[in-house]
Design an enzyme around this catalytic site. Structure first.
Site, PDB file in Angstrom:
ATOM      1  N   LYS A  27     -12.850 -82.146  29.657  1.00 41.20           N
ATOM      2  CA  LYS A  27     -12.010 -82.515  28.862  1.00 41.20           C
ATOM      3  C   LYS A  27     -12.788 -82.984  27.566  1.00 41.20           C
ATOM      4  O   LYS A  27     -12.563 -82.516  26.505  1.00 41.20           O
ATOM      5  CB  LYS A  27     -11.529 -83.943  29.285  1.00 41.20           C
ATOM      6  CG  LYS A  27     -10.223 -84.353  28.542  1.00 41.20           C
ATOM      7  CD  LYS A  27      -9.438 -85.632  29.129  1.00 41.20           C
ATOM      8  CE  LYS A  27      -8.989 -85.490  30.668  1.00 41.20           C
ATOM      9  NZ  LYS A  27      -8.718 -86.735  30.971  1.00 41.20           N
ATOM     10  N   ARG A  97     -10.826 -92.081  29.137  1.00 44.98           N
ATOM     11  CA  ARG A  97     -10.196 -91.061  29.930  1.00 44.98           C
ATOM     12  C   ARG A  97     -11.370 -90.423  30.754  1.00 44.98           C
ATOM     13  O   ARG A  97     -12.499 -90.200  30.463  1.00 44.98           O
ATOM     14  CB  ARG A  97      -9.695 -90.016  28.947  1.00 44.98           C
ATOM     15  CG  ARG A  97      -8.820 -90.685  27.845  1.00 44.98           C
ATOM     16  CD  ARG A  97      -8.462 -89.823  26.806  1.00 44.98           C
ATOM     17  NE  ARG A  97      -7.703 -88.427  27.721  1.00 44.98           N
ATOM     18  CZ  ARG A  97      -7.299 -87.232  26.752  1.00 44.98           C
ATOM     19  NH1 ARG A  97      -7.739 -87.107  25.694  1.00 44.98           N
ATOM     20  NH2 ARG A  97      -6.428 -86.493  27.665  1.00 44.98           N
ATOM     21  N   GLY A 106      -5.015 -85.562  37.999  1.00 45.61           N
ATOM     22  CA  GLY A 106      -4.499 -86.838  38.639  1.00 45.61           C
ATOM     23  C   GLY A 106      -5.397 -87.402  39.716  1.00 45.61           C
ATOM     24  O   GLY A 106      -4.836 -88.349  40.051  1.00 45.61           O
ATOM     25  N   MET A 108      -8.389 -88.752  38.978  1.00 39.25           N
ATOM     26  CA  MET A 108      -9.376 -89.804  38.604  1.00 39.25           C
ATOM     27  C   MET A 108      -8.534 -90.636  37.540  1.00 39.25           C
ATOM     28  O   MET A 108      -7.254 -90.202  37.307  1.00 39.25           O
ATOM     29  CB  MET A 108     -10.461 -89.536  38.048  1.00 39.25           C
ATOM     30  CG  MET A 108     -11.463 -89.030  39.076  1.00 39.25           C
ATOM     31  SD  MET A 108     -13.066 -88.510  38.334  1.00 39.25           S
ATOM     32  CE  MET A 108     -12.559 -87.290  37.322  1.00 39.25           C
ATOM     33  N   ARG A 364      -7.342 -77.191  28.397  1.00 35.94           N
ATOM     34  CA  ARG A 364      -8.115 -76.580  29.422  1.00 35.94           C
ATOM     35  C   ARG A 364      -7.437 -75.396  29.863  1.00 35.94           C
ATOM     36  O   ARG A 364      -6.249 -75.041  29.742  1.00 35.94           O
ATOM     37  CB  ARG A 364      -8.239 -77.524  30.485  1.00 35.94           C
ATOM     38  CG  ARG A 364      -6.758 -77.843  31.104  1.00 35.94           C
ATOM     39  CD  ARG A 364      -6.812 -78.797  32.211  1.00 35.94           C
ATOM     40  NE  ARG A 364      -5.625 -79.283  32.619  1.00 35.94           N
ATOM     41  CZ  ARG A 364      -5.440 -80.510  33.116  1.00 35.94           C
ATOM     42  NH1 ARG A 364      -6.311 -81.216  33.359  1.00 35.94           N
ATOM     43  NH2 ARG A 364      -4.272 -80.686  33.330  1.00 35.94           N
ATOM     44  N   HIS A 482       8.255 -81.284  43.776  1.00 34.98           N
ATOM     45  CA  HIS A 482       7.548 -81.213  45.415  1.00 34.98           C
ATOM     46  C   HIS A 482       7.565 -79.668  45.718  1.00 34.98           C
ATOM     47  O   HIS A 482       6.506 -79.129  46.070  1.00 34.98           O
ATOM     48  CB  HIS A 482       8.032 -82.183  46.139  1.00 34.98           C
ATOM     49  CG  HIS A 482       7.436 -81.787  47.413  1.00 34.98           C
ATOM     50  ND1 HIS A 482       8.087 -81.027  48.496  1.00 34.98           N
ATOM     51  CD2 HIS A 482       6.358 -82.102  48.268  1.00 34.98           C
ATOM     52  CE1 HIS A 482       7.213 -81.087  49.670  1.00 34.98           C
ATOM     53  NE2 HIS A 482       6.194 -81.925  49.355  1.00 34.98           N
ATOM     54  N   SER A 798     -23.608 -51.949  61.688  1.00 33.93           N
ATOM     55  CA  SER A 798     -22.410 -52.548  60.914  1.00 33.93           C
ATOM     56  C   SER A 798     -22.434 -53.874  61.687  1.00 33.93           C
ATOM     57  O   SER A 798     -22.681 -53.931  63.018  1.00 33.93           O
ATOM     58  CB  SER A 798     -21.095 -51.767  61.608  1.00 33.93           C
ATOM     59  OG  SER A 798     -19.889 -52.647  61.103  1.00 33.93           O
ATOM     60  N   CYS A 865     -17.590 -55.763  59.701  1.00 31.92           N
ATOM     61  CA  CYS A 865     -16.497 -55.702  60.186  1.00 31.92           C
ATOM     62  C   CYS A 865     -15.847 -57.138  60.739  1.00 31.92           C
ATOM     63  O   CYS A 865     -16.947 -58.042  61.048  1.00 31.92           O
ATOM     64  CB  CYS A 865     -16.426 -54.616  61.387  1.00 31.92           C
ATOM     65  SG  CYS A 865     -17.556 -54.879  62.601  1.00 31.92           S
ATOM     66  N   TYR A 885     -20.648 -51.346  52.483  1.00 37.70           N
ATOM     67  CA  TYR A 885     -19.221 -51.418  52.662  1.00 37.70           C
ATOM     68  C   TYR A 885     -18.900 -52.624  53.542  1.00 37.70           C
ATOM     69  O   TYR A 885     -19.697 -53.182  54.170  1.00 37.70           O
ATOM     70  CB  TYR A 885     -18.470 -50.396  53.153  1.00 37.70           C
ATOM     71  CG  TYR A 885     -18.841 -50.098  54.571  1.00 37.70           C
ATOM     72  CD1 TYR A 885     -17.931 -50.594  55.680  1.00 37.70           C
ATOM     73  CD2 TYR A 885     -19.990 -49.236  54.916  1.00 37.70           C
ATOM     74  CE1 TYR A 885     -18.246 -50.165  57.090  1.00 37.70           C
ATOM     75  CE2 TYR A 885     -20.038 -48.796  56.255  1.00 37.70           C
ATOM     76  CZ  TYR A 885     -19.475 -49.412  57.240  1.00 37.70           C
ATOM     77  OH  TYR A 885     -19.688 -49.105  58.695  1.00 37.70           O
TER      78      TYR A 885
END
Ligand code: ADP
Ligand code: MG
Ligand code: MG
Length: 982
Positions: A27, A97, A106, A108, A364, A482, A798, A865, A885
């Site tokens: 902020k 703030r 929300g 803090m 932000r 909600h 692998s 894998c 991979y």
């Protein structure tokens, strides 16, 4: 300047800038940046996160030098704003703030109107000629201050669970009621004055301390309270979930107040520079006239849309800002454009209008759905706001899951007309039978029927049902309701605020206003969560792979990717799906698959017969009969993967779990083998092992019974040979599991090579026509430690990280249910190592294996894998350590592709990130071998077998208990499974 704790902003200048998020918090850094951009921001200063950490390090004492710095900054703020803090005639008010590095919405606390006191109130009234406004601000200050500074920051436990805030809210409600006021804006100045007096009494009574009347005391209380809120319960648990370190601390922004509650030419609002649900390039927001702070999101009054183009069913009757304050709206829209150009991303902004003058209070980078993230990235690329690399980074791999949701076939949707519309809360499309309660949704899902949960509005009690439903539809609630929050979090299709619909849970009906349509429980509807249309009946869906934007995005990501992505698949169907998702081969084909599911009766019977065979002759007979099934399985999959490598892992079944317990089945096998039931039972008992996880499995079977290796090799190679003769390009690879010494490979390779020669001769093929690649699965710590020896005899590795984690930690995968939760609760482990690779320990084993292997064969192909191969953090780790991979379940393939691309881009950005000799890109793009973790296979098989009511031979009660515990093990596992196959 280690002891500069305070950074000024205001008047078109700032000490800080957007790059200083670590020090100033998100902020503070962005407030500074907005000032620099010449955007109107109320002046103020940021107290740094370093000050916060110093505060905690020093026993919750503020550093001595802070006082002078704050006073100096306050004086500058006063001069920019032309007011004085605590001055009776011309008082400046401020807000305190919070603001951490990463936004913690929300979590803090923020206190507004700090500085109002008996001394400054009269001056404020005189100055504004608006006593109502002043008393309204005062009662808000008392409410927030008592709650945040006096109660929460002091760690006071509210008596009877009812905090001071709630007590005051109730008092406010009673007050409104007694005055016949519908909304707080209906309360008069005198009412609010009285209320303030009442509030102060409540503070004294419930908190045992008077509300401070000295502006300076208020200011310091506010600063310390914001620091303390860093360690508040909510904030701490949020950090746990989001993985934010406790050590970061928060900054405090002390900022001159501007007022949205000064009358009808004042207002406050929040907005997104683009639509966060769809990504549409439309300014999207909500505002409220004559309101302050969080009134917009608090749901006290229904907020209005900021412009006409984003009006919806619920708020279309309200005045938009564009209508009510056209000039200010234009100014806001100009700021929106300026900010997007500068930050090159969608932003979430907060603003306040004081008597017609616009002020920006925050900006932000905005949260968004996966659909929106994709659309915005592609739009911004088209707009030349960002480049391709940036666009690829804009989508969180986890969000892809949501994009893979099917959508309604656009052709079918073109001619359909919706019965009702709502607001977009969750993406994709869903079709199912309506259920009116969460319980019904759960029951329906259990019964295997897809359902849509329809509610007037959802609440936290509905969560189970919301999860069970394929889609959610509500009549009320907005984008921040909600249902919307929950659904967006899950990426579940959800439409909220379909106001044209009246839902009656009691009669289980939903009436569509203005029509004679009445929906009943069980009626099928289809939701388009992106267009926010509800249709009657079911509609054809198409998969996301056909979404051209998604395709384009993935193709772009692939341009930057250097690590290959394969899939774990053992059926032609799965292989096809994975290929569609861009898999570049199969990294793990498990033979075990043929022993469960459809058509598995005969192979399973033969496998059992083989397991209880005593002599080589008996075993060979069973294997011979199994051979055609194996070959057929192999051939079909190789066919689908034509031109791409397929790694076949030799059987690794937990033997005893395959022996049936049912008497009739035992009898059938005994008869088939020509032995007595007594003899059969003896053999079955002999298979029992104390520790099957470390028992007769994997390569050990091939060592004991070479004919098993022989048959499997023959099935693989003959299938490939037949395809090659038919003009196909079959690329089989053989992977030997559970090896601990390279001598095992040497032993097995003799058998494999013998069969190879035979097959070449039989089909008259050369070695260059039918290429055989043999490698191993590295899943035992000893194999990592001796990887150089393995590299001498293997063509690929692998990493089977499930077993490697099991063996490395000494945690039995089947038994972790009884203790891992405690490890998580007590933070002994930060994450379940079976879900995210434990980089510190298992990761080191992997690195050692790779480095030792490549020290002998620099271009050794190396993969992974199992579940880890489809988990973004682990994929990034695999890239860093130089794997060729990763291999994961089909639906995770796009996620792995994206995570791998992002890892490559990130590494380019910081050239120092040591890239360990990755295999050449070519090898990566069409890699070869890759066995998979044996455990899941074993488990799956075991489960299926159990389903078939096959009795298990094991008699160990301990084992049973363990199984139970594992079964009880919650979400973690389930989620993993879900992700795997949807
Ligand atoms: P959060 O980051 O938790 O949203 P904020 O610090 O942004 O908390 O404060 C919440 C709201 O309070 C803001 O959205 C804004 O509307 C209001 N607010 C904060 N500081 C000021 C100020 N100086 N002037 C006017 N309103 C403010
Ligand atoms: Mg807040
Ligand atoms: Mg805010």
């Amino acid at each position: 300047m280690a002891d500069k704790f305070v950074y000024l902003f205001g008047g078109g200048k700032a000490d800080g800038n957007e790059k200083m998020k670590n020090l100033l918090g998100g902020k503070g850094a962005n407030l500074a940046e907005m000032c620099r951009l010449g955007i109107p921001v109320p002046a103020g200063f940021t107290v740094t996160t370093e000050c916060c950490t110093a505060y905690f390090a020093n026993n919750s004492k503020l550093p001595a030098s802070l006082n002078g710095q704050v006073l100096a900054a306050l004086a500058k703020t006063e001069s920019i704003m032309g007011m004085k803090y605590g001055n009776p005639d011309n008082p400046l008010l401020v807000s305190c703030r919070s603001g951490a590095r990463k936004s913690m919405p929300g979590m803090m606390d923020t206190v507004l109107n700090v500085g109002l006191s008996t001394a400054t109130i009269p001056g404020m009234i005189k100055k504004t000629n608006n006593p109502r406004f002043v008393w309204d601000s005062y009662r808000r200050l008392i409410m927030m201050y008592a709650d945040v500074v006096m109660e929460k920051a002091e760690g006071m436990e509210p008596v009877g669970g009812k905090g001071i805030r709630k007590i005051m809210d109730d008092t406010l409600d009673q007050f409104k009621h007694s005055r016949g006021a519908k909304s707080d804006t209906d309360l008069k100045a005198d009412d609010l004055k009285l209320l303030s007096e009442e509030f102060k009494k409540l503070v004294l009574k419930h908190l045992g301390k008077a509300f401070p009347d000295d502006p300076m005391a208020q200011l310091w209380g506010g600063i310390a309270a914001v620091f303390k809120s860093w360690n508040g319960k909510k904030a701490v648990s949020y950090r746990r979930i989001e993985g934010i370190p406790d050590a970061w601390g928060t900054a405090v922004n002390v900022q001159a107040m501007v007022f949205g509650n000064m009358g009808d030419s004042s207002a406050t609002g929040v907005a997104f520079t683009r639509d966060p649900a769809t990504g549409d390039n439309k300014f999207y927001g909500e505002w409220l006239v004559n309101a302050q702070g969080e009134d917009v999101v608090a749901g006290i009054r229904t907020p209005s849309p900021i412009n006409d183009s984003t009006k919806n069913e619920q708020n279309k009757h309200l005045h938009s800002m564009q209508e009510a304050m056209p000039a200010t709206y234009k100014a806001l829209d100009a700021i929106r454009n300026k900010l997007e150009k500068h930050f090159t991303d969608m932003l979430d902004i907060e603003f306040t209008i004081q008597e017609g003058k616009l002020w920006m209070l925050q900006c932000r980078v905005g949260k968004r759905t996966g659909t929106a993230a994709l659309n915005m990235a592609m739009d911004m690329l088209d707009e030349k706001l960002i480049d391709q690399k940036t666009a690829v980074q804009r989508l969180n791999p986890k969000q892809l899951d949501e994009l893979l949701h099917p959508i309604i076939d656009p052709k079918a949707e073109k001619d359909a007309s919706p019965i009702v519309k709502g607001l977009p809360a969750g993406p994709g499309a869903a079709s199912g039978a309506l259920v009116f309660t969460a319980e019904a949704a759960v029951a329906s899902a259990k019964a295997g029927t897809k359902c849509i949960l329809i509610r007037e509005e959802t609440n936290p009690e509905d969560v189970e049902g919301m999860r069970a439903a394929v889609g959610i539809l509500t009549a009320r609630g907005g984008m921040t309701s909600h249902a919307a929050l929950v659904a967006r979090g899950w990426g579940k299709c959800c439409i909220v605020g379909a106001g044209g619909m009246h839902v009656d849970a009691a009669s289980q009906t939903a009436k569509i206003a203005g029509t004679d349509v009445v929906l009943k429980a069980g009626d099928v509807v289809t939701l388009n969560g992106t267009k926010v249309h509800v249709y009657k009946g079911s509609m054809p869906m198409v998969s996301a792979t056909e979404n051209p934007r998604f395709q384009k995005f993935m193709t772009m990501a692939d341009k930057f990717r250097t690590m290959g992505v394969r899939t774990n698949a053992e059926t032609p169907q799965d292989a096809k799906v994975a290929r569609g998702f861009g898999a570049e081969g199969i990294g793990l084909f498990r033979f075990e698959h043929m022993f469960y599911g459809e058509g598995s009766d005969r192979p399973l019977f033969l496998l059992r017969r083989m397991i209880v065979s005593k002599t080589e002759a008996e075993r060979r007979k069973a294997l011979e009969e199994m051979f055609p099934f194996m070959k057929d399985d192999v051939k079909k999959t190789l066919d689908v993967m034509d031109g791409l490598p397929v790694t076949f892992r030799f059987l690794d079944p937990p033997l005893h779990e395959f022996v049936p317990n049912r008497a009739d089945e035992r009898q059938r096998l005994a008869t088939d083998l020509g032995i007595s039931i007594d003899e059969f039972n003896k053999r079955a008992d002999a298979l029992h092992e104390s520790n099957p996880m470390m028992g007769h499995r994997g390569v050990r079977l091939g060592v004991s019974y070479p004919e098993m290796t022989e048959t499997q090799t023959q099935a693989i190679l003959e299938a490939a040979a037949e395809l090659i003769q038919a003009g196909k390009n079959a690329k089989p690879e053989i992977m030997i599991p559970v090896t601990s010494t390279s001598a095992e490979i040497v032993d097995q390779k003799k058998i494999i090579d013998r069969v190879y020669e035979k097959v070449l001769a039989k089909f008259n093929l050369s070695k260059s026509k039918l290429v055989l690649v043999v490698g191993t699965m590295i899943e035992i710590p000893r194999a990592c430690i001796t990887a150089d020896k393995f590299a001498g005899v293997c063509e690929f590795f692998s990493f089977g990280t499930n077993d490697l984690t099991q063996m490395g930690f000494g945690f039995s995968r089947d038994d972790i249910g009884s203790f891992l939760p405690h490890y998580m609760d007590r933070k002994i482990l930060a994450a379940d190592p079976f879900q995210t690779i434990d980089q510190e320990g298992i990761g080191e084993l992997i690195k050692m294996g790779i480095n030792k292997g490549r020290s002998v064969k620099p271009n050794l192909k190396i993969g992974i894998c199992g579940e880890h191969g489809g988990e973004p953090e682990s994929v990034k780790f695999c890239y860093k350590v130089g794997m060729s991979y990763v291999s994961c379940s089909p639906y995770r393939v796009p996620l792995a592709r994206l995570a791998a691309a992002q890892a490559a881009i990130a590494a380019e950005a910081e050239p120092k990130a040591a890239k360990p000799t990755p295999a050449p890109k070519k090898a990566a793009a069409k890699p070869a071998a890759r066995p998979v973790t044996k455990k899941p296979a074993a488990k799956k098989v075991a489960k299926k077998v159990a389903k078939k009511a096959v009795k298990k031979v094991t008699k160990k009660p301990a084992k049973k208990a363990a199984k139970k515990a594992a079964a009880k093990r919650p979400a973690a596992k389930k989620t993993a499974k879900k992700g795997k196959k949807r």
